[in-house]
Structures are given as structure tokens and as C-alpha cells.
Motif scaffolding. Structure first.
Motif, PDB file in Angstrom:
ATOM      1  N   THR A   1       0.818  -1.215   0.000  1.00  0.00           N
ATOM      2  CA  THR A   1       0.000   0.000   0.000  1.00  0.00           C
ATOM      3  C   THR A   1       0.850   1.264   0.000  1.00  0.00           C
TER       4      THR A   1
ATOM      5  N   SER B   1      -3.931  -0.525  -6.269  1.00  0.00           N
ATOM      6  CA  SER B   1      -3.790   0.855  -6.739  1.00  0.00           C
ATOM      7  C   SER B   1      -2.361   1.342  -6.511  1.00  0.00           C
TER       8      SER B   1
ATOM      9  N   THR C   1      -3.624  10.506   1.382  1.00  0.00           N
ATOM     10  CA  THR C   1      -4.720  10.417   0.421  1.00  0.00           C
ATOM     11  C   THR C   1      -4.183   9.786  -0.852  1.00  0.00           C
ATOM     12  N   CYS C   2      -4.925   8.836  -1.407  1.00  0.00           N
ATOM     13  CA  CYS C   2      -4.471   8.194  -2.642  1.00  0.00           C
ATOM     14  C   CYS C   2      -5.177   8.811  -3.842  1.00  0.00           C
TER      15      CYS C   2
ATOM     16  N   SER D   1     -13.364  -0.181  -7.547  1.00  0.00           N
ATOM     17  CA  SER D   1     -13.570   0.080  -6.118  1.00  0.00           C
ATOM     18  C   SER D   1     -12.661   1.188  -5.612  1.00  0.00           C
ATOM     19  N   TRP D   2     -11.551   1.440  -6.318  1.00  0.00           N
ATOM     20  CA  TRP D   2     -10.614   2.486  -5.876  1.00  0.00           C
ATOM     21  C   TRP D   2     -11.241   3.870  -5.949  1.00  0.00           C
ATOM     22  N   ARG D   3     -12.275   4.028  -6.770  1.00  0.00           N
ATOM     23  CA  ARG D   3     -12.947   5.320  -6.842  1.00  0.00           C
ATOM     24  C   ARG D   3     -13.548   5.708  -5.493  1.00  0.00           C
ATOM     25  N   GLY D   4     -13.904   4.719  -4.697  1.00  0.00           N
ATOM     26  CA  GLY D   4     -14.481   4.987  -3.394  1.00  0.00           C
ATOM     27  C   GLY D   4     -13.447   5.289  -2.325  1.00  0.00           C
ATOM     28  N   LYS D   5     -12.176   5.039  -2.626  1.00  0.00           N
ATOM     29  CA  LYS D   5     -11.102   5.236  -1.653  1.00  0.00           C
ATOM     30  C   LYS D   5     -10.152   6.367  -2.047  1.00  0.00           C
ATOM     31  N   CYS D   6     -10.012   6.589  -3.342  1.00  0.00           N
ATOM     32  CA  CYS D   6      -9.003   7.520  -3.855  1.00  0.00           C
ATOM     33  C   CYS D   6      -9.651   8.648  -4.649  1.00  0.00           C
ATOM     34  N   GLN D   7      -8.882   9.700  -4.876  1.00  0.00           N
ATOM     35  CA  GLN D   7      -9.338  10.804  -5.716  1.00  0.00           C
ATOM     36  C   GLN D   7      -8.986  10.508  -7.174  1.00  0.00           C
TER      37      GLN D   7
END
Length: 416
Positions: A156, A281, A290-291, A356-362
Motif C-alpha cells: 500500500t 492501486s 490520500t491516494c 472500487s478504488w474510486r471509493g477510496k481515492c481521488q
């Protein structure tokens, strides 16, 4: 008898007129001919079922011929009603020439974020001329079997990422990472613009570069090259001559453990790889950061400004902006992700991991695509070359940044 004949004639004329009024056929121009059956078997039937009287024909052109063929048809007045839009300048030019209609007034435009629409807008954002359809997301695809055999965890952070690469290299069973520099674009697209948003903070940095308040010589723009320079030790022998298809084969044949990727690989890899795959990611610099991900706007659909069936074409475009279309399209073409604000659950597990990364990262888009590659030297092409040279060790990260900024300064004068 005469009266009956006249009545019959009148009735048949009215019926023919009604049939004619309902029998509107829309033609879609596209450069993507690989998804013809998906349009014919899934997308068009779904639209026609809810819109009686409108028929749709998907009429693609070979990708390399699309731009020239479309321009010829537009000039001759024979282009289709709906035009598939490439991102940024090619479509902007069509709009500026009066070939694409302004679609800002479509109700479905409310379903898309500013980033989603940015590839198909005027520079000032006043007009949006294509309905966003899909993006591609960058990250890393990995061989789950290899990770399990070597006892590796998904990284990560950048430090964890290099620790994983070191363990794979020390074991010797697998090439740590499959990427070559022969084709150059691979090094930039799956290298620099994959990891870069975590350094320049996605849209914040990209827009600042356009405004001229940041430069490619700034630390946040040089730092991704500093990471890329370290990749050299993990790419295997002969990576300098390795082509993009070579990289794909190394990974799908199970010879490499990690593949710096674009989500467009998913369908092909699912067919070719005989092992379980996962994705992660781009690792952040430190835990808790922030990712950011490159969620690059790729394809949209616009309306021929001279279409004889504008109302019907707009009805189709409203549907393209709907959640129904988003779900159908994204699940029919895993790896091409809906840009609709309504979340789509992917049936393909690898595609679902990416999205799913859209929900965690910008989300951001490739740094070179909007405005900055209109001049000579072309920043996109120069970034390809710089990324390859840095990975090979032929150019330092600082020198690459300075060269790119000097090239940009030679023609681009941002209003500050």
C-alpha cells in the motif's frame, strides 16, 4: 364504391405516414469495431425496447481510419447522427468546426462529475458536446499464485512496494515486474501517469500545471521519475528492447509477478492467464496519505450538429447518460468503466477491484492530455520519451523535468 376506395386510400396513406414518422433510424459512427456484437446484441436492443419507432445502427470504422473517414463524411454531409468522441482535442476541434452539437442542456449531463465531462468540454467549460461513456483506470495487476507462493502481501506504500519487488527478485522464480521501454508510451502511460497523481495530488497538480502555477521541474513532478528510475532493477534482462506485446506475454505466461497496467487489459488477460489475478492501486508515499488514481476519460458519444433526427438522437443520448446504459456497457466491456455518478457493480472481480478504488481515492486524468499537448514539442510524446529514458538510466529525473518544461515553455504561455 368510389367513396369506399377513397376511404381505403386515405386510410392507407395515413397509416403509411404514421409508419414513416415512427421509422427513424439513427446511425452511430465509431472507431471501436471490436465491440460491434455488444452494441448489436445488448445495447441497441435494450434502447429499442424502451423507445419504439427509433431504430439504431452501429456502423464502426477501423480505428486507424476513423478520424479521416469521419471528417470526409462530415464534409460530405453523410456522417451518422451519433458520433463516438475521442477525448480532448480531436473532439473539441469537431465542436469548434460546428460538427458536434452542444449537449449541455441534456438532463443526463447532471449524472457526470466535472472530471468526467472535462474531456468533452470547451476550455472554459461553458459547453459540453459529448456524453461521457467510459474511462480506463491505471494500477498494477499481480499474479495471486506467485504472491501466495512467496508469502507476499499487497503493498500500500512505496516502501512496501519496493520491499515486495526485492523479495520477488531475491527468490528468482519470477521477473518482478513486466514492462519494457521499447515502445516508450508504455513507460509513460503505465509508469509516469500511473504513479504520478499520488505525487502531484491528481487534479490539483494537473490544473496547476495548465495554469502555470506549477512546473514540471517542481519536486512533485520530478518525484515520479525518481521512482521510475528505481524500476530498472526489477524489469528483467533486455527490458530496453521489450515491446508492449512482450510485456503482456511475460505476465500472462506466468513469468512475471506484477504488471503495471491499464484496466483495458482485463478482458484479454482473463482469456490468456492460467492463474488467479488481483490488482492494487498505485502505492502512496506514506501510510495514511490520500491516494490518487488515473481514472482516464476515454470514450463518449456526441450528436452530429446536422443530424436530421436531432430529437431522436437526443433521446438516445439521454439513455446513454442513464444508469441502465452504465451498467450494461461496463459489464459488457470489463475494464471500460462507467463515468456515470451512479455506482456500477461489476460482475468481473478484477474489474470490480479496479473500480472500487474510486471509493477510496481521488480520481484524475493523464496530466498531458488537456491543452498541454497542442503545440510542438508535443508534451504527451515527450513524456513517453522521457519516461523511457529515465527508466533506462539514460536521463536523470531532474534533466527529464527540465527538458519537458523547456519544451512546454517554448510554445505554451498560460494566462496567470
Amino acid at each position: 364504391m368510389k367513396k369506399t376506395f377513397r376511404l381505403a386510400l386515405l386510410t392507407s396513406t395515413l397509416l403509411a405516414g404514421a409508419a414513416y414518422a415512427e421509422d427513424v433510424t439513427l446511425t452511430i459512427e465509431s472507431w471501436r469495431n471490436d465491440d460491434l456484437t455488444i452494441w448489436q446484441d445488448k445495447l441497441i436492443p435494450a434502447f429499442e425496447a424502451g423507445h419504439p419507432g427509433i431504430k439504431v445502427v452501429f456502423a464502426p470504422t477501423a480505428p486507424a481510419e476513423y478520424n479521416a473517414a469521419l471528417n470526409s463524411k462530415l464534409a460530405a454531409g453523410s456522417a451518422g447522427d451519433l458520433i463516438t468522441c475521442r477525448p480532448f482535442d480531436a473532439s473539441l476541434e469537431l465542436y469548434n468546426q460546428g460538427n458536434l452539437a452542444d449537449l449541455s442542456g441534456l438532463a443526463s449531463m447532471a449524472n457526470f462529475s466535472p472530471v468526467a465531462k472535462s474531456a468533452w468540454q470547451t476550455d472554459d467549460g461553458a459547453a459540453t458536446f459529448c456524453v461521457p461513456m467510459a474511462s480506463v483506470i491505471h494500477g498494477f495487476i499481480y499474479n495471486k499464485d506467485a504472491f501466495a507462493a512467496l508469502g507476499l502481501s499487497v503493498p500500500t506504500t512505496v516502501d512496501e512496494f519496493f520491499a515486495v519487488l526485492d523479495k520477488i527478485k531475491a527468490d528468482g522464480t519470477y521477473i518482478p515486474m513486466a514492462m519494457g521501454t521499447n515502445d516508450q508510451w508504455e513507460a509513460a502511460t503505465m509508469g509516469y501517469n500511473n504513479i504520478g497523481p499520488n505525487y502531484w495530488k491528481g487534479e490539483e497538480g494537473r490544473l496547476a500545471l495548465i495554469k502555470g502555477t506549477q512546473k514540471l521541474t517542481d519536486p512533485q513532478w520530478v518525484a515520479p521519475y525518481e521512482q521510475l528510475a528505481k524500476w530498472k532493477d526489477y524489469l528483467g534482462d533486455g527490458f530496453e528492447a521489450q515491446t508492449y506485446p512482450d510485456s503482456q506475454n511475460l505476465f500472462t505466461l506466468g513469468r512475471a509477478a506484477i504488471y503495471p497496467a491499464g484496466s483495458w487489459e482485463i478482458s484479454g488477460f482473463n482469456t490468456q492467464a492460467q492463474f488467479a489475478m488481483g490488482a492494487f492501486s498505485p502505492p502512496v508515499q506514506a501510510a495514511g496519505d490520500t491516494c490518487y488514481i488515473s481514472d482516464h476519460t476515454d470514450i463518449a458519444l456526441g450528436m452530429n450538429a446536422k443530424s436530421a433526427h436531432a430529437d431522436e438522437a437526443k433521446a438516445f443520448l439521454e439513455w446513454v447518460g442513464s444508469s441502465e446504459f452504465a451498467d450494461l456497457y461496463a459489464n459488457s466491456l470489463p475494464g471500460f468503466f462507467s463515468l456515470n455518478s451512479t455506482p456500477v457493480t461489476m460482475t468481473d472481480p478484477l474489474a470490480q477491484e479496479f473500480v472500487s478504488w474510486r471509493g477510496k481515492c481521488q480520481s484524475s486524468i493523464r496530466s498531458t492530455y488537456q491543452i498541454l499537448s497542442r503545440g510542438t514539442p508535443n508534451l504527451e510524446n515527450e513524456t513517453w520519451n522521457a519516461s523511457a529514458q529515465v527508466i533506462k538510466g539514460a536521463e536523470t529525473p531532474a534533466d527529464a523535468g527540465a527538458r519537458l518544461q523547456a519544451g512546454l515553455d517554448s510554445w505554451y504561455k498560460p494566462a496567470q
